[in-house]
Design a protein around this motif. Structure first.
Motif, PDB file in Angstrom:
ATOM      1  N   THR A 276       0.847  -1.191   0.000  1.00 49.23           N
ATOM      2  CA  THR A 276       0.000   0.000   0.000  1.00 49.23           C
ATOM      3  C   THR A 276       0.882   1.240   0.000  1.00 49.23           C
ATOM      4  O   THR A 276       2.055   1.180   0.385  1.00 49.23           O
ATOM      5  CB  THR A 276      -0.930   0.046   1.231  1.00 49.23           C
ATOM      6  N   GLY A 277       0.288   2.369  -0.400  1.00 51.37           N
ATOM      7  CA  GLY A 277       1.013   3.630  -0.369  1.00 51.37           C
ATOM      8  C   GLY A 277       0.174   4.732  -0.982  1.00 51.37           C
ATOM      9  O   GLY A 277      -0.831   4.469  -1.648  1.00 51.37           O
ATOM     10  N   THR A 278       0.574   5.967  -0.745  1.00 47.67           N
ATOM     11  CA  THR A 278      -0.065   7.129  -1.353  1.00 47.67           C
ATOM     12  C   THR A 278       0.841   7.629  -2.472  1.00 47.67           C
ATOM     13  O   THR A 278       1.992   7.981  -2.219  1.00 47.67           O
ATOM     14  CB  THR A 278      -0.289   8.242  -0.313  1.00 47.67           C
ATOM     15  N   PHE A 279       0.325   7.638  -3.668  1.00 43.92           N
ATOM     16  CA  PHE A 279       1.143   7.931  -4.839  1.00 43.92           C
ATOM     17  C   PHE A 279       0.816   9.321  -5.390  1.00 43.92           C
ATOM     18  O   PHE A 279      -0.341   9.755  -5.384  1.00 43.92           O
ATOM     19  CB  PHE A 279       0.907   6.877  -5.927  1.00 43.92           C
ATOM     20  N   TYR A 280       1.873   9.994  -5.845  1.00 43.09           N
ATOM     21  CA  TYR A 280       1.772  11.305  -6.482  1.00 43.09           C
ATOM     22  C   TYR A 280       2.392  11.204  -7.878  1.00 43.09           C
ATOM     23  O   TYR A 280       2.744  10.101  -8.324  1.00 43.09           O
ATOM     24  CB  TYR A 280       2.481  12.368  -5.639  1.00 43.09           C
ATOM     25  N   PHE A 281       2.547  12.307  -8.547  1.00 42.63           N
ATOM     26  CA  PHE A 281       3.236  12.321  -9.835  1.00 42.63           C
ATOM     27  C   PHE A 281       4.714  12.598  -9.612  1.00 42.63           C
ATOM     28  O   PHE A 281       5.082  13.445  -8.793  1.00 42.63           O
ATOM     29  CB  PHE A 281       2.635  13.376 -10.769  1.00 42.63           C
ATOM     30  N   CYS A 282       5.551  11.890 -10.319  1.00 37.57           N
ATOM     31  CA  CYS A 282       6.997  12.086 -10.179  1.00 37.57           C
ATOM     32  C   CYS A 282       7.372  13.494 -10.627  1.00 37.57           C
ATOM     33  O   CYS A 282       6.818  14.029 -11.584  1.00 37.57           O
ATOM     34  CB  CYS A 282       7.752  11.059 -11.023  1.00 37.57           C
ATOM     35  N   GLY A 283       8.303  14.092  -9.928  1.00 42.26           N
ATOM     36  CA  GLY A 283       8.710  15.460 -10.187  1.00 42.26           C
ATOM     37  C   GLY A 283       8.264  16.383  -9.082  1.00 42.26           C
ATOM     38  O   GLY A 283       8.901  17.402  -8.822  1.00 42.26           O
TER      39      GLY A 283
ATOM     40  N   PHE B  88       8.122   2.888  -6.364  1.00 38.35           N
ATOM     41  CA  PHE B  88       7.565   2.443  -5.092  1.00 38.35           C
ATOM     42  C   PHE B  88       8.717   2.034  -4.189  1.00 38.35           C
ATOM     43  O   PHE B  88       9.526   1.174  -4.545  1.00 38.35           O
ATOM     44  CB  PHE B  88       6.607   1.265  -5.299  1.00 38.35           C
ATOM     45  N   ARG B  89       8.805   2.697  -3.041  1.00 40.84           N
ATOM     46  CA  ARG B  89       9.898   2.453  -2.097  1.00 40.84           C
ATOM     47  C   ARG B  89      11.254   2.630  -2.789  1.00 40.84           C
ATOM     48  O   ARG B  89      12.170   1.821  -2.625  1.00 40.84           O
ATOM     49  CB  ARG B  89       9.782   1.066  -1.458  1.00 40.84           C
ATOM     50  N   LYS B  90      11.313   3.684  -3.588  1.00 43.52           N
ATOM     51  CA  LYS B  90      12.525   4.091  -4.302  1.00 43.52           C
ATOM     52  C   LYS B  90      13.006   3.038  -5.289  1.00 43.52           C
ATOM     53  O   LYS B  90      14.203   2.940  -5.588  1.00 43.52           O
ATOM     54  CB  LYS B  90      13.640   4.424  -3.292  1.00 43.52           C
ATOM     55  N   GLN B  91      12.077   2.232  -5.790  1.00 43.63           N
ATOM     56  CA  GLN B  91      12.377   1.222  -6.794  1.00 43.63           C
ATOM     57  C   GLN B  91      11.433   1.403  -7.977  1.00 43.63           C
ATOM     58  O   GLN B  91      10.221   1.533  -7.789  1.00 43.63           O
ATOM     59  CB  GLN B  91      12.222  -0.186  -6.219  1.00 43.63           C
ATOM     60  N   ALA B  92      11.984   1.464  -9.211  1.00 43.90           N
ATOM     61  CA  ALA B  92      11.163   1.619 -10.412  1.00 43.90           C
ATOM     62  C   ALA B  92      10.462   0.310 -10.734  1.00 43.90           C
ATOM     63  O   ALA B  92      11.091  -0.747 -10.807  1.00 43.90           O
ATOM     64  CB  ALA B  92      12.034   2.062 -11.580  1.00 43.90           C
TER      65      ALA B  92
ATOM     66  N   ASP C 201       9.901   8.524  -5.342  1.00 44.10           N
ATOM     67  CA  ASP C 201       9.444   7.669  -4.256  1.00 44.10           C
ATOM     68  C   ASP C 201       7.923   7.740  -4.189  1.00 44.10           C
ATOM     69  O   ASP C 201       7.344   8.815  -4.008  1.00 44.10           O
ATOM     70  CB  ASP C 201      10.060   8.098  -2.922  1.00 44.10           C
ATOM     71  N   ASN C 202       7.254   6.593  -4.360  1.00 40.82           N
ATOM     72  CA  ASN C 202       5.787   6.521  -4.353  1.00 40.82           C
ATOM     73  C   ASN C 202       5.180   7.554  -5.326  1.00 40.82           C
ATOM     74  O   ASN C 202       4.345   8.367  -4.937  1.00 40.82           O
ATOM     75  CB  ASN C 202       5.231   6.735  -2.947  1.00 40.82           C
ATOM     76  N   CYS C 203       5.615   7.473  -6.562  1.00 42.16           N
ATOM     77  CA  CYS C 203       5.109   8.398  -7.573  1.00 42.16           C
ATOM     78  C   CYS C 203       4.923   7.673  -8.899  1.00 42.16           C
ATOM     79  O   CYS C 203       5.520   6.618  -9.139  1.00 42.16           O
ATOM     80  CB  CYS C 203       6.049   9.591  -7.752  1.00 42.16           C
ATOM     81  N   VAL C 204       4.060   8.226  -9.735  1.00 46.80           N
ATOM     82  CA  VAL C 204       3.747   7.653 -11.051  1.00 46.80           C
ATOM     83  C   VAL C 204       4.447   8.498 -12.105  1.00 46.80           C
ATOM     84  O   VAL C 204       4.265   9.716 -12.166  1.00 46.80           O
ATOM     85  CB  VAL C 204       2.227   7.610 -11.278  1.00 46.80           C
ATOM     86  N   GLN C 205       5.214   7.848 -12.962  1.00 48.70           N
ATOM     87  CA  GLN C 205       5.952   8.554 -14.010  1.00 48.70           C
ATOM     88  C   GLN C 205       5.230   8.498 -15.350  1.00 48.70           C
ATOM     89  O   GLN C 205       5.280   9.458 -16.119  1.00 48.70           O
ATOM     90  CB  GLN C 205       7.364   7.970 -14.152  1.00 48.70           C
ATOM     91  N   SER C 206       4.552   7.390 -15.638  1.00 43.59           N
ATOM     92  CA  SER C 206       3.795   7.259 -16.884  1.00 43.59           C
ATOM     93  C   SER C 206       2.694   6.228 -16.682  1.00 43.59           C
ATOM     94  O   SER C 206       2.514   5.711 -15.566  1.00 43.59           O
ATOM     95  CB  SER C 206       4.722   6.854 -18.044  1.00 43.59           C
ATOM     96  N   GLY C 207       1.975   5.909 -17.743  1.00 39.25           N
ATOM     97  CA  GLY C 207       0.869   4.961 -17.629  1.00 39.25           C
ATOM     98  C   GLY C 207       1.314   3.541 -17.382  1.00 39.25           C
ATOM     99  O   GLY C 207       0.485   2.687 -17.034  1.00 39.25           O
ATOM    100  N   ASP C 208       2.597   3.231 -17.516  1.00 44.62           N
ATOM    101  CA  ASP C 208       3.084   1.876 -17.264  1.00 44.62           C
ATOM    102  C   ASP C 208       4.341   1.851 -16.402  1.00 44.62           C
ATOM    103  O   ASP C 208       5.019   0.827 -16.317  1.00 44.62           O
ATOM    104  CB  ASP C 208       3.356   1.155 -18.586  1.00 44.62           C
TER     105      ASP C 208
END
Length: 227
Positions: free
Chosen positions: A113-120, A136-140, A125-132
């Motif tokens: 689980t986690g709260t995700f934002y947009f990268c940048g 998460f936990r500093k791992q792509a 860390d816990n961010c979405v960079q693109s649709g795929d």
């Protein structure tokens, strides 16, 4: 005759003297014995510690207080042995096994689980960079079963718009609750070192849901364009 008479008269006096001496000696012995016994008792009392040290263990009599204490302890043990109930040993219930939570750094398992934002805006860390692709936990993590449209390197505006829509939708799905990361059978990582995983929830692939919504392509359709 006179001498004979005189000698006969003196003999009783000598016998009487010896009798008085014998009688005097007979009366003296009890006093001597009493005196010796008294002196022995006084000597024994004055040397009590030395006498007790030479006696074997267990010979000395108990004092009144010691005897009373020993009798009370024995009576208490006897009473407790007769009055205390004996309870059977009850089995201890073992706690139910708790499912192990995924350890940090392990990118396979359930209950993530986690709260995700947009990268940048939040760093990688816990961010979405693109649709795929998300971090998460500093791992792509690369969704292994889909291919998303590009945003920065889009060939046209339609691809860019679709890419942003897929990115927003993936963030919303990751924030919707716990998810599972399943190994991709073909490879553990892509050429860029990103973990290839299938993201699951309730037995359904999130990537497959994005395909149904028309936001991404499956890996078998990766050659199709968006323009």
């Amino acid at each position: 005759m006179a001498q004979a008479t005189a000698s006969k008269g003196r003999r009783p006096r000598r016998k009487a003297g010896r009798s008085r001496q014998a009688s005097g000696k007979g009366r003296t012995w009890p006093w001597l014995l009493a005196l010796v016994a008294t002196a022995g008792a006084i000597a024994a009392f004055e040397h009590k510690q030395e006498v007790m040290r030479w006696l074997p263990t267990g010979v000395l009599p108990l004092s009144k207080s010691q005897a009373t204490a020993d009798n009370s302890a024995a009576s208490a043990r006897s009473d407790s042995a007769h009055t205390l109930p004996v309870h059977p040993v009850q089995p201890v219930a073992r706690p139910a096994a708790v499912p192990a939570k995924p350890e940090p750094g392990e990118m396979t398992g359930k209950g993530f689980t986690g709260t995700f934002y947009f990268c940048g805006t939040s760093g990688l860390d816990n961010c979405v960079q693109s649709g795929d692709l998300f971090w998460f936990r500093k791992q792509a993590i690369n969704l292994a079963d889909v291919v998303a449209p590009e945003t920065e390197k889009a060939r046209c505006q339609a691809e860019r718009d679709k890419g942003f829509a897929a990115k927003v939708r993936l963030r919303d799905l990751l924030n919707a609750g716990a998810f599972e990361l399943v190994d991709w059978p073909n490879s553990d990582e892509d050429p860029r070192g990103r973990k290839l995983r299938v993201v699951m929830r309730n037995g359904q692939s999130i990537g497959a849901q994005l395909i149904r919504e028309g936001l991404v392509h499956g890996v078998s359709d990766m050659g199709k364009g968006w323009c």
